[in-house]
Design a protein around this motif. Structure first.
Motif, PDB file in Angstrom:
ATOM      1  N   THR A 170       0.824  -1.207   0.000  1.00 18.80           N
ATOM      2  CA  THR A 170       0.000   0.000   0.000  1.00 18.80           C
ATOM      3  C   THR A 170       0.858   1.258   0.000  1.00 18.80           C
ATOM      4  O   THR A 170       1.758   1.406   0.836  1.00 18.80           O
ATOM      5  CB  THR A 170      -0.926   0.021   1.229  1.00 18.80           C
ATOM      6  OG1 THR A 170      -1.714  -1.161   1.244  1.00 18.80           O
ATOM      7  CG2 THR A 170      -1.827   1.250   1.198  1.00 18.80           C
ATOM      8  N   THR A 171       0.569   2.170  -0.925  1.00 20.66           N
ATOM      9  CA  THR A 171       1.265   3.460  -0.947  1.00 20.66           C
ATOM     10  C   THR A 171       0.694   4.358   0.143  1.00 20.66           C
ATOM     11  O   THR A 171      -0.517   4.594   0.199  1.00 20.66           O
ATOM     12  CB  THR A 171       1.102   4.137  -2.317  1.00 20.66           C
ATOM     13  OG1 THR A 171       1.719   3.326  -3.321  1.00 20.66           O
ATOM     14  CG2 THR A 171       1.759   5.510  -2.308  1.00 20.66           C
ATOM     15  N   VAL A 172       1.567   4.855   0.987  1.00 21.57           N
ATOM     16  CA  VAL A 172       1.165   5.746   2.071  1.00 21.57           C
ATOM     17  C   VAL A 172       1.224   7.200   1.624  1.00 21.57           C
ATOM     18  O   VAL A 172       0.311   7.990   1.867  1.00 21.57           O
ATOM     19  CB  VAL A 172       2.058   5.529   3.309  1.00 21.57           C
ATOM     20  CG1 VAL A 172       1.703   6.535   4.414  1.00 21.57           C
ATOM     21  CG2 VAL A 172       1.931   4.105   3.814  1.00 21.57           C
ATOM     22  N   ALA A 173       2.328   7.548   0.949  1.00 24.77           N
ATOM     23  CA  ALA A 173       2.505   8.929   0.499  1.00 24.77           C
ATOM     24  C   ALA A 173       3.448   8.953  -0.695  1.00 24.77           C
ATOM     25  O   ALA A 173       4.295   8.065  -0.859  1.00 24.77           O
ATOM     26  CB  ALA A 173       3.050   9.803   1.624  1.00 24.77           C
ATOM     27  N   ALA A 174       3.280   9.968  -1.529  1.00 21.67           N
ATOM     28  CA  ALA A 174       4.156  10.153  -2.692  1.00 21.67           C
ATOM     29  C   ALA A 174       4.557  11.612  -2.763  1.00 21.67           C
ATOM     30  O   ALA A 174       3.762  12.515  -2.449  1.00 21.67           O
ATOM     31  CB  ALA A 174       3.444   9.723  -3.966  1.00 21.67           C
ATOM     32  N   LEU A 175       5.794  11.867  -3.212  1.00 24.98           N
ATOM     33  CA  LEU A 175       6.354  13.214  -3.220  1.00 24.98           C
ATOM     34  C   LEU A 175       6.955  13.545  -4.578  1.00 24.98           C
ATOM     35  O   LEU A 175       7.687  12.733  -5.160  1.00 24.98           O
ATOM     36  CB  LEU A 175       7.455  13.313  -2.156  1.00 24.98           C
ATOM     37  CG  LEU A 175       8.351  14.558  -2.170  1.00 24.98           C
ATOM     38  CD1 LEU A 175       7.567  15.798  -1.747  1.00 24.98           C
ATOM     39  CD2 LEU A 175       9.560  14.365  -1.251  1.00 24.98           C
ATOM     40  N   THR A 176       6.640  14.738  -5.088  1.00 20.05           N
ATOM     41  CA  THR A 176       7.376  15.309  -6.212  1.00 20.05           C
ATOM     42  C   THR A 176       7.988  16.604  -5.710  1.00 20.05           C
ATOM     43  O   THR A 176       7.285  17.501  -5.250  1.00 20.05           O
ATOM     44  CB  THR A 176       6.487  15.511  -7.452  1.00 20.05           C
ATOM     45  OG1 THR A 176       7.286  15.986  -8.547  1.00 20.05           O
ATOM     46  CG2 THR A 176       5.332  16.460  -7.205  1.00 20.05           C
ATOM     47  N   PHE A 177       9.322  16.707  -5.800  1.00 22.31           N
ATOM     48  CA  PHE A 177      10.072  17.734  -5.080  1.00 22.31           C
ATOM     49  C   PHE A 177      11.026  18.460  -6.017  1.00 22.31           C
ATOM     50  O   PHE A 177      11.699  17.848  -6.840  1.00 22.31           O
ATOM     51  CB  PHE A 177      10.860  17.066  -3.946  1.00 22.31           C
ATOM     52  CG  PHE A 177      11.789  17.991  -3.193  1.00 22.31           C
ATOM     53  CD1 PHE A 177      11.316  18.751  -2.139  1.00 22.31           C
ATOM     54  CD2 PHE A 177      13.132  18.068  -3.527  1.00 22.31           C
ATOM     55  CE1 PHE A 177      12.171  19.599  -1.444  1.00 22.31           C
ATOM     56  CE2 PHE A 177      13.993  18.905  -2.831  1.00 22.31           C
ATOM     57  CZ  PHE A 177      13.513  19.670  -1.789  1.00 22.31           C
ATOM     58  N   CYS A 178      11.089  19.779  -5.872  1.00 25.38           N
ATOM     59  CA  CYS A 178      12.030  20.619  -6.614  1.00 25.38           C
ATOM     60  C   CYS A 178      12.802  21.466  -5.626  1.00 25.38           C
ATOM     61  O   CYS A 178      12.196  22.114  -4.772  1.00 25.38           O
ATOM     62  CB  CYS A 178      11.263  21.519  -7.591  1.00 25.38           C
ATOM     63  SG  CYS A 178      12.220  22.915  -8.232  1.00 25.38           S
TER      64      CYS A 178
END
Length: 619
Positions: free
Chosen positions: A73-81
Motif C-alpha cells: 500500500t502506498t502511504v505517500a508520494a512526493l514530487t520535489f524541486c
C-alpha cells in the motif's frame, strides 16, 4: 533542481482515464529543461504526480516521484524541486525516531519528514524548494513553497480538484487550464509590480512564498507558515557584524554541498565577491577547491565604456582581482551583442518565462546566454542575488524623494525609467488599464502587511517599510528571472542571501546600524572586510551589465519595423502606431542605454507572447 507537475480530481477515476498517460507526458515534457537527467510519473485513482529531474545529490538514488509504502500500500508520494540544506541534521533526527532510509537524497528526507511531522515539516526545513505531497491515507495533496519564493509553484483550481506545476507552461499542457488574461493580469505583466500569489493569467495562482496549500475534497486551505516579523534588535554594532558573518559562513558552507560541479557567479561587486570569498575559504578548509567562478561582460565593453549614474566602472577588472585574491579558477563569459537579438535566443527566453519580460529586455537573453555558457562546466552556481534588497544597496534606499514617495520606491522619478516599457502603447489602452491605479492599490496592499515594532520612530518605520517592499515585491521579479533563465539550460542557481535566518535577522537590524559608515550595505561590507581586496570592498553598487551597443538597438528597430508591416501582428491594436513607426525609423546613434530601448523591447516581447501563447485578452 527539478520540475514538478500534478493534478488531483475527486470525481473521476484517473487510473482508468485513457488520456492520463498523454497528459502526464505532455505536462512533464514542458519542464524537460529544468530536469534533463530523468523523469517519472506516479498515478492513483485521485492523483497524478510528474517529475523531471536535474540530479544534484545522490544521482543514483534520488529518482522521483518518490513513494513510501507499507506492504503493498502506498502511504505517500512526493514530487520535489529544490534543495534542503539541513537535510543531514533532519535525517539524523528521523533515524533517531525509527525511520529507515534507502538513499542519500534530501528528497527522501523531505518525504519521511512529512510522515513524521505532517505539514509542519515546513517549520524545520532550510532551503529553496517547491513540492507536492500526496497523502494516500487522507486523499489530500499538500503543496509547499519556500519562505522567500526562490522556487516557483503555480496552480489552477478545477471543478473537482487542482492542477499544479513549476511553470505556467506545465499547467497549459493540461486540457482544463485556459490561457486568458484580464485587465488586472495585463497590469501585472506590464508594470514592475510583483504581487504575491498573482500569476497574470486568469484562474491561475502562485503558491505564495512561505505558504502551505492543502487540497481536500471539500476545497483548498492556504496557510502562511512564515512571514517577516518585527522584533526588537538587542545586539550592539560589533556583535551584529559578528552575527552576520557567522550566519554567512554557515549558509555558504551548507550551500556548497553537491555531487556535481559547482561554481560562483562573480561580478566583482560586494555581494558576489563576498559569496565567492566565503566559498573559497570553506572549500579550502575542507581540503577541496579551488572555487570555480564565472564573470560576464560584453565583448569590447571596456573599450567603449561610458560611466553613468548607476555604473561608474566596468566589472571585469574587479572580478579578476577578487578571483586572484582568493585563488579562484576564474573564467570570463564574453557575449556578442548580436546574440541578444538572435531569434532563437529570444524564443528560448520567452519559452522559459511564459510572460513578456517587463523591464530591460536585453538582460533576459544575456542572462540566458551566461547561464548556457556556465552550464558547460558546472551544474550548480552560487549567486549574490537579494543582498541589495536585504542590506539596502539600491539608490532608492538613499534617495530622500524615493523614500518619501507614496509608492514603490523603484517606480519614483529617477528610478522609474529603468523599469519603463509603456512608451509605445496606445493611450486609450493605457487609460483603460489604469496602471497607476492598479499600482497604487497593490502598494496599499503591501504597506498593510508590513509588521510594526512598537516604539519605532518614523524614520526607522519607513525604512522597515522600504525593506519589506524590496524583500516581498521587488526581489521576486529578480528571483523569477534567475530561476527561469538558469533552469532553461538545466543550471541550478543557489542564493545564500535568501536564507531565512539571515533575512529574519537583518530585517530587524535598525537602519541606522545598517548604514553606520554612511555607505550602502555597511553591515555586509563590515562582515566581509577581511576577505576582500580594498578595491572591491570600497566599490559602489553596480547593476548587472547591459549592452550599450547601438547595433543591438538597430536590430530591435528592424524587428519592430517588420512587426508594424504585418497587418495581422497581434500587438498592433495595443500600440500607438505613430510613435511605434517613429521609434522604428529612428536613426542609429552612439551609446544605446537600456532605458532608451524599453518601449521597443516591450512591444516586441508583447507581440511574441501574444503570437506564441494564444493569449485570450479580456480587458
Amino acid at each position: 533542481m527539478c520540475g514538478i507537475v500534478g493534478w488531483v480530481d475527486y470525481e473521476h477515476d484517473l487510473s482508468s482515464d485513457p488520456s492520463l498517460p498523454a497528459t502526464a507526458r505532455s505536462m512533464t515534457d514542458t519542464l524537460a529543461c529544468r530536469g534533463p537527467d530523468d523523469e517519472g510519473v506516479f498515478a492513483t485513482r485521485r492523483c497524478v504526480l510528474g517529475h523531471r529531474r536535474l540530479s544534484i545529490i545522490d544521482r543514483a538514488g534520488g529518482a522521483q516521484p518518490m513513494t513510501f509504502t507499507a506492504g503493498d500500500t502506498t502511504v505517500a508520494a512526493l514530487t520535489f524541486c529544490g534543495e534542503v540544506y539541513n537535510f543531514t541534521e533532519l535525517r539524523a533526527q528521523l533515524e533517531a525516531a525509527g525511520h529507515v532510509f534507502r538513499t542519500r537524497s534530501d528528497t527522501e528526507v523531505v518525504l519521511h519528514a512529512y510522515l513524521e511531522w505532517g505539514e509542519h515539516l515546513v517549520d524545520r526545513l532550510n532551503g529553496m524548494y517547491a513540492f507536492g505531497v500526496w497523502d494516500a491515507r487522507t486523499e489530500e495533496l499538500v503543496l509547499v513553497r519556500d519562505r522567500m519564493g526562490v522556487k516557483p509553484l503555480y496552480y489552477h483550481r478545477t471543478a473537482h480538484g487542482i492542477v499544479f506545476g513549476s511553470e505556467l507552461k506545465a499547467l497549459f499542457a493540461h486540457p482544463s487550464v485556459p490561457r486568458a488574461v484580464d485587465r488586472e493580469g495585463l497590469c501585472e505583466a506590464l508594470d514592475m509590480v510583483k504581487t504575491p500569489g498573482h500569476a497574470v493569467f486568469s484562474g491561475i495562482h502562485e503558491v505564495r512564498p512561505g505558504e502551505v496549500l492543502r487540497v481536500r475534497r471539500q476545497g483548498t486551505l492556504a496557510r502562511r507558515y512564515w512571514r517577516l516579523e518585527a522584533r526588537e534588535h538587542t545586539e550592539g554594532l560589533t556583535a551584529t557584524i559578528g552575527t552576520v558573518r557567522g550566519l554567512l559562513e554557515d549558509i555558504v558552507s551548507r550551500q556548497l554541498i553537491s555531487d556535481v560541479p559547482l561554481c560562483s557567479l562573480l561580478s566583482g561587486g560586494l555581494d558576489s565577491s563576498a559569496v565567492t570569498a566565503l566559498a573559497a575559504r570553506a572549500l579550502k578548509a575542507r581540503g577541496e577547491g579551488p572555487v570555480r567562478s564565472f564573470a560576464v561582460d560584453f565583448a569590447h565593453a571596456e573599450e567603449g565604456f561610458a560611466p553613468d549614474a548607476v555604473r561608474a566602472s566596468p566589472d571585469a577588472p574587479f572580478a579578476q582581482e577578487l578571483a586572484a585574491h582568493v585563488g579562484a579558477d576564474h573564467s570570463e563569459v564574453l557575449l556578442d551583442s548580436a546574440e541578444l537579438a538572435d531569434p532563437a535566443v529570444r524564443a528560448a527566453v520567452l519559452r522559459a518565462t511564459d510572460l513578456p519580460p517587463a523591464f530591460w529586455g536585453d538582460m533576459w537573453p544575456s542572462l540566458y546566454l551566461l547561464f548556457r555558457a556556465v552550464r558547460q562546466r558546472s551544474t550548480v552556481a552560487l549567486s549574490g542575488e537579494s543582498a541589495d534588497e536585504l542590506f539596502g544597496g539600491y539608490l532608492w534606499f538613499r534617495n530622500p524623494n524615493a523614500v518619501a514617495a507614496d509608492t514603490f520606491p523603484w517606480l519614483t522619478s529617477g528610478s522609474a525609467r529603468y523599469f519603463g516599457g509603456l512608451g509605445l502603447l496606445d493611450q486609450g489602452l493605457l487609460e483603460k488599464l489604469d496602471i497607476p491605479g492598479y499600482r497604487d492599490a497593490r502598494y496599499r496592499e503591501a504597506l498593510a502587511e508590513v509588521p510594526v515594532l512598537p516604539g519605532e520612530d518614523a524614520r526607522e518605520r519607513r525604512m522597515r517599510e522600504i525593506t519589506y517592499l524590496n524583500l516581498t515585491r521587488f526581489v521576486q521579479t529578480l528571483l523569477d528571472r534567475k530561476d527561469r533563465m538558469s533552469m532553461a539550460v538545466g543550471l541550478e542557481v543557489r542564493v545564500p542571501f535568501c536564507d531565512h535566518r539571515l533575512v529574519e535577522y537583518v530585517f530587524n537590524v535598525p537602519w541606522a546600524m545598517k548604514t553606520f559608515d554612511g555607505r550602502e550595505k555597511s553591515l555586509l561590507r563590515a562582515a566581509t572586510a577581511d576577505l576582500l581586496p580594498s578595491s572591491v570592498l570600497q566599490r559602489a553598487k553596480t547593476p548587472y551589465p547591459a549592452t550599450l551597443d547601438p547595433r543591438y538597438a538597430q536590430a530591435l528597430r528592424t524587428e519592430l519595423a517588420g512587426v508594424l508591416a504585418d497587418p495581422d501582428a497581434p500587438v498592433r491594436p495595443f500600440l500607438d502606431l505613430g510613435k511605434a513607426r517613429r521609434a522604428a525609423d529612428r536613426a542609429s546613434g552612439g551609446v544605446s542605454r537600456p532605458y532608451d530601448r524599453g518601449g521597443v523591447e516591450m512591444a516586441l516581447w508583447l507581440d511574441a507572447w501574444l503570437r506564441r501563447y494564444g493569449v485570450s485578452l479580456d480587458i
